[in-house]
Scaffold this motif. Structure first.
Motif, PDB file in Angstrom:
ATOM      1  N   ASP A 132      -3.378  62.629   7.471  1.00 51.60           N
ATOM      2  CA  ASP A 132      -4.685  63.389   7.965  1.00 51.60           C
ATOM      3  C   ASP A 132      -5.862  62.561   8.009  1.00 51.60           C
ATOM      4  N   SER A 133      -5.545  61.136   8.108  1.00 52.32           N
ATOM      5  CA  SER A 133      -6.529  60.387   8.703  1.00 52.32           C
ATOM      6  C   SER A 133      -5.479  59.059   9.188  1.00 52.32           C
TER       7      SER A 133
ATOM      8  N   TYR B 102     -11.163  60.526  10.792  1.00 51.56           N
ATOM      9  CA  TYR B 102     -10.465  61.909  10.625  1.00 51.56           C
ATOM     10  C   TYR B 102     -10.391  62.654  11.855  1.00 51.56           C
TER      11      TYR B 102
ATOM     12  N   THR C 118     -10.449  65.871  14.125  1.00 49.61           N
ATOM     13  CA  THR C 118     -11.001  67.057  14.168  1.00 49.61           C
ATOM     14  C   THR C 118     -11.206  67.653  15.662  1.00 49.61           C
TER      15      THR C 118
ATOM     16  N   ASN D 160     -10.281  67.169  21.495  1.00 46.46           N
ATOM     17  CA  ASN D 160      -9.893  66.140  20.169  1.00 46.46           C
ATOM     18  C   ASN D 160     -11.241  65.432  19.963  1.00 46.46           C
TER      19      ASN D 160
ATOM     20  N   TRP E 163     -12.802  62.514  16.935  1.00 45.28           N
ATOM     21  CA  TRP E 163     -12.549  61.832  15.832  1.00 45.28           C
ATOM     22  C   TRP E 163     -13.872  61.543  15.196  1.00 45.28           C
TER      23      TRP E 163
END
Length: 153
Positions: free
Chosen positions: A51-52, A70, A72, A80, A82
């Motif tokens: 997840d990272s 991360y 998101t 997207n 980051w």
């Protein structure tokens, strides 16, 4: 100060201790208590859950820097995004361009992953970081105000 050869790679489970040690120092920089065991658990969870993305910079002396990002999303642009949440370079390795190399490597990875936006923040007092971010091409957000709500308990 002579510049050393620095390798930057995506951290794997085998790098957890090296990353956690730097992550613990990063947290201390922001006035948090040292807690290497919890840092190790946190980093291990991020890597094992994917997840990272954590970039690890190393030279002949060992691990000298990390950048954790991360993934998101932006609903408005439907793309997207980051969030570069953690960036740290050991005091002994500062002034060698390692933070810049970590960020540029992150930008390269984001480009390959078709990320539309990278976000990064720092304390208002961290002028060295702010200057670096602006030199790289990050722009201050003048459109949106950001707020935090801290959950108690």
């Amino acid at each position: 100060m002579t510049k050393k050869s620095v390798e930057i790679k995506v951290a794997t489970a085998q790098d957890c201790m090296a990353v956690a040690t730097l992550f613990d120092k990063y947290r201390q920089f922001y006035q948090q208590q040292s807690d290497l065991n919890s840092a190790m658990q946190f980093i291990d969870a991020r890597i094992s859950r994917c997840d990272s993305v954590i970039l690890l910079a190393s030279d002949a002396s060992g691990a000298v820097g990390i950048l954790q990002v991360y993934p998101t999303f932006s609903s408005i642009s439907m793309a997207n995004v980051w969030l570069i949440n953690d960036l740290y370079v050991c005091e002994s390795a500062r002034g060698q361009g390692i933070a810049k190399r970590l960020i540029n490597t992150c930008i390269e990875l984001a480009t390959v992953q078709q990320v539309k936006l990278l976000r990064i923040s720092t304390e208002f007092s961290n002028t060295a970081a702010s200057t670096l971010y602006e030199q790289i091409g990050f722009e201050k957000d003048t459109r949106f105000q950001h707020y935090n709500f801290f959950i108690k308990g």
